[in-house]
Design an enzyme around this catalytic site. Sequence first.
Site, PDB file in Angstrom:
ATOM      1  CE  LYS A   1       3.204  -4.884   0.580  1.00 52.00           C
ATOM      2  NZ  LYS A   1       2.293  -3.776   0.315  1.00 52.00           N
TER       3      LYS A   1
ATOM      4  N   GLY B   1      -0.783   8.563  11.097  1.00 49.58           N
ATOM      5  CA  GLY B   1      -1.743   7.717  10.396  1.00 49.58           C
ATOM      6  C   GLY B   1      -1.421   6.251  10.597  1.00 49.58           C
TER       7      GLY B   1
ATOM      8  CB  VAL C   1      -0.979  15.923  14.255  1.00 50.07           C
ATOM      9  CG1 VAL C   1       0.410  16.436  13.890  1.00 50.07           C
ATOM     10  CG2 VAL C   1      -0.958  14.411  14.443  1.00 50.07           C
TER      11      VAL C   1
ATOM     12  N   GLY D   1      -3.395   8.947   3.977  1.00 47.90           N
ATOM     13  CA  GLY D   1      -4.256   8.746   2.818  1.00 47.90           C
ATOM     14  C   GLY D   1      -3.654   9.334   1.551  1.00 47.90           C
ATOM     15  NE  ARG D   2      -1.180   6.782  -3.096  1.00 49.66           N
ATOM     16  CZ  ARG D   2       0.043   7.251  -3.339  1.00 49.66           C
ATOM     17  NH1 ARG D   2       0.885   7.487  -2.325  1.00 49.66           N
ATOM     18  NH2 ARG D   2       0.432   7.495  -4.577  1.00 49.66           N
TER      19      ARG D   2
ATOM     20  CG  HIS E   1      -3.672 -32.658   8.111  1.00 51.22           C
ATOM     21  ND1 HIS E   1      -3.973 -31.743   9.095  1.00 51.22           N
ATOM     22  CD2 HIS E   1      -2.821 -33.558   8.674  1.00 51.22           C
ATOM     23  CE1 HIS E   1      -3.348 -32.088  10.216  1.00 51.22           C
ATOM     24  NE2 HIS E   1      -2.640 -33.183   9.976  1.00 51.22           N
TER      25      HIS E   1
HETATM   26  P1  FAD Z   1      -0.664   4.529 -10.361  1.00 52.57           P
HETATM   27  O1  FAD Z   1      -0.054   3.248  -9.995  1.00 52.57           O
HETATM   28  O2  FAD Z   1      -0.447   5.689  -9.466  1.00 52.57           O
HETATM   29  O3  FAD Z   1      -0.122   4.885 -11.808  1.00 52.57           O
HETATM   30  C1  FAD Z   1      -0.382   6.085 -12.435  1.00 52.57           C
HETATM   31  C2  FAD Z   1       0.706   6.336 -13.465  1.00 52.57           C
HETATM   32  O4  FAD Z   1       0.307   7.409 -14.303  1.00 52.57           O
HETATM   33  C3  FAD Z   1       2.047   6.734 -12.868  1.00 52.57           C
HETATM   34  O5  FAD Z   1       3.089   6.021 -13.478  1.00 52.57           O
HETATM   35  C4  FAD Z   1       2.154   8.228 -13.191  1.00 52.57           C
HETATM   36  O6  FAD Z   1       3.497   8.642 -13.380  1.00 52.57           O
HETATM   37  C5  FAD Z   1       1.403   8.267 -14.503  1.00 52.57           C
HETATM   38  N1  FAD Z   1       0.855   9.590 -14.846  1.00 52.57           N
HETATM   39  C6  FAD Z   1       0.109  10.405 -14.065  1.00 52.57           C
HETATM   40  N2  FAD Z   1      -0.276  11.493 -14.764  1.00 52.57           N
HETATM   41  C7  FAD Z   1       0.238  11.346 -16.007  1.00 52.57           C
HETATM   42  C8  FAD Z   1       0.188  12.121 -17.176  1.00 52.57           C
HETATM   43  N3  FAD Z   1      -0.512  13.268 -17.226  1.00 52.57           N
HETATM   44  N4  FAD Z   1       0.855  11.680 -18.263  1.00 52.57           N
HETATM   45  C9  FAD Z   1       1.551  10.520 -18.233  1.00 52.57           C
HETATM   46  N5  FAD Z   1       1.624   9.736 -17.158  1.00 52.57           N
HETATM   47  C10 FAD Z   1       0.971  10.148 -16.054  1.00 52.57           C
HETATM   48  N6  FAD Z   1      -2.202  -1.666  -3.493  1.00 52.57           N
HETATM   49  C11 FAD Z   1      -2.386  -3.011  -3.421  1.00 52.57           C
HETATM   50  O7  FAD Z   1      -3.332  -3.518  -4.026  1.00 52.57           O
HETATM   51  N7  FAD Z   1      -1.542  -3.808  -2.707  1.00 52.57           N
HETATM   52  C12 FAD Z   1      -0.480  -3.308  -2.036  1.00 52.57           C
HETATM   53  O8  FAD Z   1       0.266  -4.055  -1.406  1.00 52.57           O
HETATM   54  C13 FAD Z   1      -0.265  -1.911  -2.080  1.00 52.57           C
HETATM   55  N8  FAD Z   1       0.776  -1.366  -1.433  1.00 52.57           N
HETATM   56  C14 FAD Z   1       0.985  -0.021  -1.511  1.00 52.57           C
HETATM   57  C15 FAD Z   1       2.045   0.522  -0.794  1.00 52.57           C
HETATM   58  C16 FAD Z   1       2.277   1.882  -0.831  1.00 52.57           C
HETATM   59  C17 FAD Z   1       3.432   2.457  -0.064  1.00 52.57           C
HETATM   60  C18 FAD Z   1       1.437   2.721  -1.624  1.00 52.57           C
HETATM   61  C19 FAD Z   1       1.687   4.184  -1.718  1.00 52.57           C
HETATM   62  C20 FAD Z   1       0.372   2.189  -2.329  1.00 52.57           C
HETATM   63  C21 FAD Z   1       0.131   0.813  -2.274  1.00 52.57           C
HETATM   64  N9  FAD Z   1      -0.948   0.227  -2.933  1.00 52.57           N
HETATM   65  C22 FAD Z   1      -1.155  -1.117  -2.848  1.00 52.57           C
HETATM   66  C23 FAD Z   1      -1.876   1.036  -3.748  1.00 52.57           C
HETATM   67  C24 FAD Z   1      -1.510   0.913  -5.240  1.00 52.57           C
HETATM   68  O9  FAD Z   1      -0.177   1.297  -5.429  1.00 52.57           O
HETATM   69  C25 FAD Z   1      -2.433   1.769  -6.078  1.00 52.57           C
HETATM   70  O10 FAD Z   1      -3.782   1.460  -5.779  1.00 52.57           O
HETATM   71  C26 FAD Z   1      -2.200   1.524  -7.558  1.00 52.57           C
HETATM   72  O11 FAD Z   1      -0.878   1.811  -7.913  1.00 52.57           O
HETATM   73  C27 FAD Z   1      -3.161   2.366  -8.412  1.00 52.57           C
HETATM   74  O12 FAD Z   1      -2.923   2.115  -9.752  1.00 52.57           O
HETATM   75  P2  FAD Z   1      -3.225   3.218 -10.869  1.00 52.57           P
HETATM   76  O13 FAD Z   1      -2.855   2.584 -12.160  1.00 52.57           O
HETATM   77  O14 FAD Z   1      -4.578   3.730 -10.687  1.00 52.57           O
HETATM   78  O15 FAD Z   1      -2.241   4.424 -10.555  1.00 52.57           O
HETATM   79  P1  NAI Z   2      -5.121   4.978   4.927  1.00 57.65           P
HETATM   80  O1  NAI Z   2      -6.366   5.590   4.456  1.00 57.65           O
HETATM   81  O2  NAI Z   2      -4.985   3.499   4.915  1.00 57.65           O
HETATM   82  O3  NAI Z   2      -4.806   5.445   6.421  1.00 57.65           O
HETATM   83  C1  NAI Z   2      -4.682   6.785   6.761  1.00 57.65           C
HETATM   84  C2  NAI Z   2      -4.822   6.904   8.261  1.00 57.65           C
HETATM   85  O4  NAI Z   2      -4.439   8.212   8.637  1.00 57.65           O
HETATM   86  C3  NAI Z   2      -6.262   6.721   8.739  1.00 57.65           C
HETATM   87  O5  NAI Z   2      -6.284   5.803   9.806  1.00 57.65           O
HETATM   88  C4  NAI Z   2      -6.690   8.120   9.140  1.00 57.65           C
HETATM   89  O6  NAI Z   2      -7.631   8.122  10.183  1.00 57.65           O
HETATM   90  C5  NAI Z   2      -5.383   8.715   9.577  1.00 57.65           C
HETATM   91  N1  NAI Z   2      -5.326  10.178   9.488  1.00 57.65           N
HETATM   92  C6  NAI Z   2      -5.774  10.967   8.485  1.00 57.65           C
HETATM   93  N2  NAI Z   2      -5.509  12.255   8.753  1.00 57.65           N
HETATM   94  C7  NAI Z   2      -4.862  12.285   9.940  1.00 57.65           C
HETATM   95  C8  NAI Z   2      -4.309  13.320  10.729  1.00 57.65           C
HETATM   96  N3  NAI Z   2      -4.359  14.595  10.345  1.00 57.65           N
HETATM   97  N4  NAI Z   2      -3.731  12.991  11.914  1.00 57.65           N
HETATM   98  C9  NAI Z   2      -3.648  11.705  12.320  1.00 57.65           C
HETATM   99  N5  NAI Z   2      -4.163  10.674  11.602  1.00 57.65           N
HETATM  100  C10 NAI Z   2      -4.747  10.955  10.415  1.00 57.65           C
HETATM  101  O7  NAI Z   2      -3.975   5.686   4.057  1.00 57.65           O
HETATM  102  P2  NAI Z   2      -2.442   5.338   3.842  1.00 57.65           P
HETATM  103  O8  NAI Z   2      -1.929   4.429   4.896  1.00 57.65           O
HETATM  104  O9  NAI Z   2      -1.780   6.636   3.594  1.00 57.65           O
HETATM  105  O10 NAI Z   2      -2.473   4.521   2.496  1.00 57.65           O
HETATM  106  C11 NAI Z   2      -3.102   5.077   1.342  1.00 57.65           C
HETATM  107  C12 NAI Z   2      -3.760   4.021   0.540  1.00 57.65           C
HETATM  108  O11 NAI Z   2      -2.792   3.266  -0.182  1.00 57.65           O
HETATM  109  C13 NAI Z   2      -4.522   2.974   1.349  1.00 57.65           C
HETATM  110  O12 NAI Z   2      -5.799   3.413   1.700  1.00 57.65           O
HETATM  111  C14 NAI Z   2      -4.592   1.854   0.382  1.00 57.65           C
HETATM  112  O13 NAI Z   2      -5.626   2.094  -0.518  1.00 57.65           O
HETATM  113  C15 NAI Z   2      -3.264   1.960  -0.363  1.00 57.65           C
HETATM  114  N6  NAI Z   2      -2.315   0.996   0.222  1.00 57.65           N
HETATM  115  C16 NAI Z   2      -2.609  -0.332   0.149  1.00 57.65           C
HETATM  116  C17 NAI Z   2      -1.765  -1.269   0.693  1.00 57.65           C
HETATM  117  C18 NAI Z   2      -2.137  -2.696   0.649  1.00 57.65           C
HETATM  118  O14 NAI Z   2      -3.068  -3.027  -0.082  1.00 57.65           O
HETATM  119  N7  NAI Z   2      -1.455  -3.577   1.383  1.00 57.65           N
HETATM  120  C19 NAI Z   2      -0.495  -0.876   1.325  1.00 57.65           C
HETATM  121  C20 NAI Z   2      -0.317   0.544   1.382  1.00 57.65           C
HETATM  122  C21 NAI Z   2      -1.182   1.428   0.822  1.00 57.65           C
END
Ligand code: FAD
Ligand code: NAI
Length: 475
Positions: A58, A190, A247, A281-282, A454
Site C-alpha cells: 500500500k 497471475g 505458461v 497464489g500462496r 453531501h
Molecule cells: P503471516 O502474516 O504470514 O505471519 C506469520 C508469521 O509467523 C511470520 O512472521 C512468520 O515469520 C512467522 N512464523 C512462521 N513459522 C514460524 C515458526 N515456526 N516459528 C516462529 N515464527 C514463525 N491481506 C489483506 O487483508 N489486505 C491486503 O492489502 C493484503 N495485501 C497483501 C499484499 C501482498 C503482497 C501479500 C503477499 C499479502 C497480502 N495480504 C493482504 C495477505 C496478508 O498478508 C495475509 O493474509 C496475512 O499476513 C496472514 O496473516 P497470518 O498471521 O496468518 O500470517
Molecule cells: P490470487 O489467488 O489472488 O491470484 C492468483 C492468480 O494466478 C489467479 O488468477 C490464478 O488463476 C492465476 N494462476 C495460477 N496459476 C497460474 C499459472 N500457472 N499460470 C498463469 N496464471 C496462474 O493470488 P496472489 O495474487 O498471488 O495473491 C495471494 C493472496 O494474497 C491473495 O489471494 C490474497 O488472499 C492475498 N492478497 C490480498 C491482497 C488484498 O487484500 N488487497 C493483496 C495481495 C494479496
Amino acid sequence: MSKQFDVVVIGGGPGGYIAAIRAAQLGMNVACIDEWKNSKGGPALGGTCTNVGCIPSKALLQSSEHFDHAKHHFTDHGITATEITMDVAKMVARKDAVVKQNNDGILYLLKKNKVSFFHGRGSFVAASEAGYHIKVAGAAEETLVGKQVIVATGSNARVLPGAPFDEELILSNDGALRVGAVPKKLGLIGSGVIGLEMGSVWRRLGSEVTILEGLPTFLGVVDEQIAKEAHKAFTKQGLKIELGVTVGEVKASKAGVSIAWTNAKGEAQTLEVDKLIVSIGRVPNTIGLNAEAVSLKLDERGAIVVDDLCKTNLPGVWAVGDVVRGPMLAHKAEEEGVAVAERIAGQHGHVNFNTVPWVIYTSPEIAWVGQTEQQLKVAGRAYKSGAFPFLANGRARALGDTTGMVKMLADATTDEILGVHIVGPMASELIAECVVAMEFRASSEDIARICHAHPSLSEATKEAALAVDKRTLNF
Ligand code: FAD
Ligand code: NAI
C-alpha cells in the site's frame, strides 16, 4: 528450565500477534514466538502483512499514485509541474520506514499487554500433562510449555514449477517490493490480487507491463459486471492482460527473463522482460513447525486442518489465518485470532465469513462483501439488483475520478442485502458501511432511508440501494 504459559502463540503476523494481545487482555499469561528478522537481524513483528504484504504494497501504491496524478492529472486542475521524476530508492526507503513503524508498533503493543515475546523459530517437541513443549531456536535456545497453543504461521508465495524465485529476475512478493529501478518491461504471471496491485505500481512508474493469466475469465471471484468494468479501466491505463494462457518454459539470463507461453487460441508466443513477478497464489506455511512430533493434522495442501472454531485435531491446539482454510486476508486472520483467544477464555468468539470484505487496492479500487450475482444465480436465489455509477456522483466529479459504480444485491422477497460490489474511487472505505449493514442484516431500504453526507462518494451507496427499488434520485 522450561517456561510455562497459559497460551503460546507461534507466529507474530496479524493472526498471531492479535490473538496474543486478546488472550493477554483476558488475563492469560501469554508468549508469542516469531522468527522474522529485519535487515539488522532484529525482530520484525507483523508477519507477511507488515513486512512483505499489505503495508509495503500500500505504501508503494500510494507513492506511485501520487506520481501518476502529478504526471497526468495535475494539469486538469490548472497545476503545471514540469520535470516530474521518481526517485525509486527514496520511494522504497519511505516504504521501509513505514514497515519499521509498524514493526516497532507491534513490539510496543506486545510489551504494553505484557505478552512475553521470543524471537526465533518455534517448533513442537512433545506433549505432556503440563501442556505442549515448544522449542524456540533463536539467538538463544529455550523451551516453552503452553497449556494452549495457537499456530499462526502464515503462508508463502507459490512457486511456478521450473521458475524458482531468485528475487533478482524472478520475483515473489518479497522481491517485487524491493525493485530498485523501474524495469523497462515487466512481466507478471497471475492476474489476481498481487498481479494487479504490483502491476499497477510499476505501470504507473513507466514500466511496460504484461500479465499472463491462466484462467479464461478476468477476476473470476469478483462480480462479473464489476470485473468487466475493472478490466476496461486497467486496459485503458495500459496494463496488458492476456487471459487463458498456458505458461511454458521460463528462462532467466543476464539479458532478463524469457517466457514461452501459449495464448487462448493455442498460438505459441514469447514474452521478453527485464523482471518477472510470479503471483499465482500462496501456500500455507508449516515449515520448521515439526507438526509430526505431536501428530498435528495437515491436509493435502499443507494447511492445518481446523473445524469452524479453529480447533485442530489436538486438544488445546488451535490454528488461525493463512495457515488454515478460508481467504488469505489479514483481517480474517485477526478476527480468527480474537475469536480463538475468547474461546480459550470460555467466551463465544465468532467470525462471520459471509461478511469478510475484500479489497483490491488498484485504481479504480475494487471492493466487495457477500455474494456475487453469479453465485446467487448458481444458488437459485431470487434477488433484486441496483447499481449507481460514480459518473452521476457530485463528489466523484469534483475529485475527477468517475470510473465505476456501486452495485447492491438484495433478496427478492425480504430485501435483505446479500452482497455489495464496488469498483471506483475509495471503494476500500465505502465497503465498510456495507459490511456493517450486512452484519446487522439490513435491507436495501434501510440504506436508502439513511441520511448520507453531501457531497460524498457514500451517496453512491445510498443511490445503489434506491436503485434496488428502481427509484434513484440522481440518475
Ligand atoms: P503471516 O502474516 O504470514 O505471519 C506469520 C508469521 O509467523 C511470520 O512472521 C512468520 O515469520 C512467522 N512464523 C512462521 N513459522 C514460524 C515458526 N515456526 N516459528 C516462529 N515464527 C514463525 N491481506 C489483506 O487483508 N489486505 C491486503 O492489502 C493484503 N495485501 C497483501 C499484499 C501482498 C503482497 C501479500 C503477499 C499479502 C497480502 N495480504 C493482504 C495477505 C496478508 O498478508 C495475509 O493474509 C496475512 O499476513 C496472514 O496473516 P497470518 O498471521 O496468518 O500470517
Ligand atoms: P490470487 O489467488 O489472488 O491470484 C492468483 C492468480 O494466478 C489467479 O488468477 C490464478 O488463476 C492465476 N494462476 C495460477 N496459476 C497460474 C499459472 N500457472 N499460470 C498463469 N496464471 C496462474 O493470488 P496472489 O495474487 O498471488 O495473491 C495471494 C493472496 O494474497 C491473495 O489471494 C490474497 O488472499 C492475498 N492478497 C490480498 C491482497 C488484498 O487484500 N488487497 C493483496 C495481495 C494479496
